[in-house]
Design a protein around this motif. Structure first.
Motif, PDB file in Angstrom:
ATOM      1  N   THR A  97      10.596  13.752  -6.042  1.00 19.03           N
ATOM      2  CA  THR A  97       9.534  13.311  -5.143  1.00 19.03           C
ATOM      3  C   THR A  97       9.751  11.862  -4.717  1.00 19.03           C
ATOM      4  OG1 THR A  97       8.016  14.847  -6.232  1.00 19.03           O
ATOM      5  CG2 THR A  97       7.029  13.121  -4.859  1.00 19.03           C
ATOM      6  N   LEU A  98      10.182  11.029  -5.641  1.00 17.56           N
ATOM      7  CA  LEU A  98      10.450   9.624  -5.320  1.00 17.56           C
ATOM      8  C   LEU A  98      11.597   9.485  -4.320  1.00 17.56           C
ATOM      9  CD1 LEU A  98       9.778   6.663  -5.841  1.00 17.56           C
ATOM     10  CD2 LEU A  98      11.371   6.741  -7.769  1.00 17.56           C
ATOM     11  N   ILE A  99      12.665  10.241  -4.501  1.00 20.27           N
ATOM     12  CA  ILE A  99      13.800  10.170  -3.571  1.00 20.27           C
ATOM     13  C   ILE A  99      13.386  10.656  -2.192  1.00 20.27           C
ATOM     14  CG2 ILE A  99      16.118  11.024  -3.058  1.00 20.27           C
ATOM     15  CD1 ILE A  99      15.968   8.987  -5.382  1.00 20.27           C
ATOM     16  N   PHE A 100      12.707  11.799  -2.117  1.00 16.32           N
ATOM     17  CA  PHE A 100      12.233  12.285  -0.817  1.00 16.32           C
ATOM     18  C   PHE A 100      11.283  11.272  -0.174  1.00 16.32           C
ATOM     19  CE2 PHE A 100      12.959  16.968  -2.063  1.00 16.32           C
ATOM     20  CZ  PHE A 100      14.128  17.049  -1.305  1.00 16.32           C
ATOM     21  N   SER A 101      10.414  10.661  -0.963  1.00 16.95           N
ATOM     22  CA  SER A 101       9.488   9.654  -0.434  1.00 16.95           C
ATOM     23  C   SER A 101      10.238   8.484   0.183  1.00 16.95           C
ATOM     24  CB  SER A 101       8.567   9.134  -1.543  1.00 16.95           C
ATOM     25  OG  SER A 101       7.722  10.140  -2.026  1.00 16.95           O
ATOM     26  N   ASN A 102      11.266   8.041  -0.488  1.00 16.98           N
ATOM     27  CA  ASN A 102      12.047   6.918   0.038  1.00 16.98           C
ATOM     28  C   ASN A 102      12.776   7.289   1.321  1.00 16.98           C
ATOM     29  OD1 ASN A 102      11.697   4.494  -1.572  1.00 16.98           O
ATOM     30  ND2 ASN A 102      12.331   5.808  -3.250  1.00 16.98           N
TER      31      ASN A 102
ATOM     32  N   VAL B 168       3.806   9.783   2.470  1.00 16.42           N
ATOM     33  CA  VAL B 168       4.372   8.760   3.352  1.00 16.42           C
ATOM     34  C   VAL B 168       3.896   8.898   4.796  1.00 16.42           C
ATOM     35  CG1 VAL B 168       6.519   7.842   4.325  1.00 16.42           C
ATOM     36  CG2 VAL B 168       6.422   8.450   1.915  1.00 16.42           C
ATOM     37  N   LEU B 169       3.779  10.102   5.279  1.00 12.76           N
ATOM     38  CA  LEU B 169       3.513  10.273   6.707  1.00 12.76           C
ATOM     39  C   LEU B 169       2.087   9.935   7.124  1.00 12.76           C
ATOM     40  CD1 LEU B 169       5.785  13.276   7.675  1.00 12.76           C
ATOM     41  CD2 LEU B 169       6.207  10.816   7.818  1.00 12.76           C
ATOM     42  N   TRP B 170       1.201   9.621   6.181  1.00 13.85           N
ATOM     43  CA  TRP B 170      -0.115   9.099   6.537  1.00 13.85           C
ATOM     44  C   TRP B 170       0.048   7.808   7.333  1.00 13.85           C
ATOM     45  CZ3 TRP B 170      -1.338   4.206   5.029  1.00 13.85           C
ATOM     46  CH2 TRP B 170      -0.579   3.664   3.976  1.00 13.85           C
ATOM     47  N   ILE B 171       1.170   7.137   7.121  1.00 13.95           N
ATOM     48  CA  ILE B 171       1.454   5.888   7.837  1.00 13.95           C
ATOM     49  C   ILE B 171       1.512   6.152   9.340  1.00 13.95           C
ATOM     50  CG2 ILE B 171       3.153   4.033   8.123  1.00 13.95           C
ATOM     51  CD1 ILE B 171       3.980   4.728   5.147  1.00 13.95           C
ATOM     52  N   GLU B 172       1.985   7.335   9.716  1.00 14.20           N
ATOM     53  CA  GLU B 172       2.047   7.692  11.133  1.00 14.20           C
ATOM     54  C   GLU B 172       0.648   7.760  11.741  1.00 14.20           C
ATOM     55  OE1 GLU B 172       4.791   7.877  13.074  1.00 14.20           O
ATOM     56  OE2 GLU B 172       5.844   7.194  11.274  1.00 14.20           O
ATOM     57  N   ILE B 173      -0.319   8.238  10.983  1.00  9.03           N
ATOM     58  CA  ILE B 173      -1.700   8.271  11.461  1.00  9.03           C
ATOM     59  C   ILE B 173      -2.215   6.841  11.634  1.00  9.03           C
ATOM     60  CG2 ILE B 173      -4.073   8.954  10.866  1.00  9.03           C
ATOM     61  CD1 ILE B 173      -2.742  11.323   9.305  1.00  9.03           C
ATOM     62  N   PHE B 174      -1.908   5.987  10.661  1.00  7.27           N
ATOM     63  CA  PHE B 174      -2.295   4.582  10.735  1.00  7.27           C
ATOM     64  C   PHE B 174      -1.682   3.917  11.971  1.00  7.27           C
ATOM     65  CE2 PHE B 174      -1.413   0.119   9.710  1.00  7.27           C
ATOM     66  CZ  PHE B 174      -2.709  -0.346   9.497  1.00  7.27           C
TER      67      PHE B 174
ATOM     68  N   ILE C 244       0.835  -1.193   0.000  1.00  3.68           N
ATOM     69  CA  ILE C 244       0.000   0.000   0.000  1.00  3.68           C
ATOM     70  C   ILE C 244       0.878   1.255   0.000  1.00  3.68           C
ATOM     71  CG2 ILE C 244      -1.674   1.326   1.332  1.00  3.68           C
ATOM     72  CD1 ILE C 244      -2.893  -1.344   2.211  1.00  3.68           C
ATOM     73  N   GLN C 245       1.956   1.207   0.793  1.00  2.00           N
ATOM     74  CA  GLN C 245       2.864   2.360   0.843  1.00  2.00           C
ATOM     75  C   GLN C 245       3.403   2.683  -0.541  1.00  2.00           C
ATOM     76  OE1 GLN C 245       5.784   1.041   3.661  1.00  2.00           O
ATOM     77  NE2 GLN C 245       4.570   1.677   5.424  1.00  2.00           N
ATOM     78  N   GLY C 246       3.845   1.665  -1.244  1.00  2.00           N
ATOM     79  CA  GLY C 246       4.389   1.854  -2.581  1.00  2.00           C
ATOM     80  C   GLY C 246       3.362   2.391  -3.562  1.00  2.00           C
ATOM     81  N   LEU C 247       2.127   1.911  -3.440  1.00  2.40           N
ATOM     82  CA  LEU C 247       1.070   2.404  -4.317  1.00  2.40           C
ATOM     83  C   LEU C 247       0.773   3.875  -4.061  1.00  2.40           C
ATOM     84  CD1 LEU C 247      -1.453  -0.581  -4.368  1.00  2.40           C
ATOM     85  CD2 LEU C 247      -0.045   0.265  -6.257  1.00  2.40           C
ATOM     86  N   VAL C 248       0.731   4.265  -2.792  1.00  5.29           N
ATOM     87  CA  VAL C 248       0.473   5.675  -2.474  1.00  5.29           C
ATOM     88  C   VAL C 248       1.595   6.542  -3.025  1.00  5.29           C
ATOM     89  CG1 VAL C 248       0.222   7.354  -0.598  1.00  5.29           C
ATOM     90  CG2 VAL C 248      -0.956   5.155  -0.454  1.00  5.29           C
ATOM     91  N   ILE C 249       2.835   6.115  -2.834  1.00  4.39           N
ATOM     92  CA  ILE C 249       3.973   6.869  -3.369  1.00  4.39           C
ATOM     93  C   ILE C 249       3.900   6.945  -4.900  1.00  4.39           C
ATOM     94  CG2 ILE C 249       6.486   6.821  -3.693  1.00  4.39           C
ATOM     95  CD1 ILE C 249       6.623   5.740  -0.781  1.00  4.39           C
ATOM     96  N   THR C 250       3.520   5.858  -5.531  1.00  9.40           N
ATOM     97  CA  THR C 250       3.373   5.848  -6.989  1.00  9.40           C
ATOM     98  C   THR C 250       2.331   6.868  -7.430  1.00  9.40           C
ATOM     99  OG1 THR C 250       4.021   3.525  -7.122  1.00  9.40           O
ATOM    100  CG2 THR C 250       2.776   4.419  -8.987  1.00  9.40           C
ATOM    101  N   PHE C 251       1.189   6.876  -6.748  1.00 17.56           N
ATOM    102  CA  PHE C 251       0.136   7.839  -7.100  1.00 17.56           C
ATOM    103  C   PHE C 251       0.587   9.280  -6.863  1.00 17.56           C
ATOM    104  CE2 PHE C 251      -2.896   4.185  -6.433  1.00 17.56           C
ATOM    105  CZ  PHE C 251      -3.207   4.055  -7.774  1.00 17.56           C
ATOM    106  N   VAL C 252       1.330   9.514  -5.789  1.00 16.41           N
ATOM    107  CA  VAL C 252       1.825  10.871  -5.522  1.00 16.41           C
ATOM    108  C   VAL C 252       2.797  11.295  -6.636  1.00 16.41           C
ATOM    109  CG1 VAL C 252       3.280  12.255  -3.974  1.00 16.41           C
ATOM    110  CG2 VAL C 252       1.443  10.832  -3.027  1.00 16.41           C
ATOM    111  N   CYS C 253       3.720  10.415  -6.988  1.00 16.69           N
ATOM    112  CA  CYS C 253       4.694  10.747  -8.038  1.00 16.69           C
ATOM    113  C   CYS C 253       4.011  10.958  -9.390  1.00 16.69           C
ATOM    114  CB  CYS C 253       5.750   9.644  -8.144  1.00 16.69           C
ATOM    115  SG  CYS C 253       6.883   9.589  -6.749  1.00 16.69           S
ATOM    116  N   LEU C 254       3.090  10.059  -9.729  1.00 16.84           N
ATOM    117  CA  LEU C 254       2.370  10.226 -10.991  1.00 16.84           C
ATOM    118  C   LEU C 254       1.474  11.463 -10.957  1.00 16.84           C
ATOM    119  CD1 LEU C 254       1.447   6.528 -11.824  1.00 16.84           C
ATOM    120  CD2 LEU C 254       3.202   7.960 -12.898  1.00 16.84           C
ATOM    121  N   GLY C 255       0.906  11.739  -9.790  1.00 15.09           N
ATOM    122  CA  GLY C 255       0.059  12.923  -9.644  1.00 15.09           C
ATOM    123  C   GLY C 255       0.833  14.207  -9.859  1.00 15.09           C
ATOM    124  N   ILE C 256       2.018  14.280  -9.282  1.00 21.91           N
ATOM    125  CA  ILE C 256       2.826  15.493  -9.455  1.00 21.91           C
ATOM    126  C   ILE C 256       3.287  15.606 -10.906  1.00 21.91           C
ATOM    127  CG2 ILE C 256       5.189  14.756  -8.883  1.00 21.91           C
ATOM    128  CD1 ILE C 256       5.196  17.196  -6.935  1.00 21.91           C
TER     129      ILE C 256
END
Length: 121
Positions: free
Chosen positions: A34-39, A109-115, A1-13
């Motif tokens: 965005t991908l490097i910062f996400s990682n 990525v930080l939505w994971i902290e809420i989870f 799920i994390q990877g999918l969210v990052i993919t959507f963010v990168c594709l979205g930008i």
């Protein structure tokens, strides 16, 4: 799920920059940044699947600062050093685009902290 969210963010930008008529080079650079910062954010948040980033940042890990610093050096060299930038066909990013990329990566990525917070409850 994390990877999918990052993919959507990168594709979205990338899509946002594309529909606003930015160059292919700038779109590529924004997605890469965005991908490097996400990682980097993933590295910090995934130190524990239960405890908060603010707790785990206190854990000793001698390699973590090295990994983050080296990653940031490679990122900035690939964007701002002409020889490397030209090799990857990137474009220099101004501070606003760099901050946008950083912010989107953080949100992706930080939505994971809420989870994790909900999971601890």
């Amino acid at each position: 799920i994390q990877g999918l969210v990052i993919t959507f963010v990168c594709l979205g930008i990338g899509y946002y920059f594309m529909i606003n008529n930015h160059s292919e080079t700038q779109i590529r650079t924004m997605i890469y940044t965005t991908l490097i910062f996400s990682n980097l954010f993933l590295t910090l948040t995934n130190r524990s699947f239960r405890y908060s980033l603010f707790t785990t940042i206190q854990y000793k890990n001698r390699l973590l600062p090295i990994v983050i610093i080296v990653s940031l050096i490679v990122l900035f060299l690939s964007i701002y050093l002409p020889t490397v930038r030209d090799l990857f066909k990137f474009e220099e990013l101004n501070i606003n685009y760099l901050l946008l990329s950083f912010t989107m990566a953080m949100l992706g990525v930080l939505w994971i902290e809420i989870f994790k917070f909900i999971k601890r409850r």
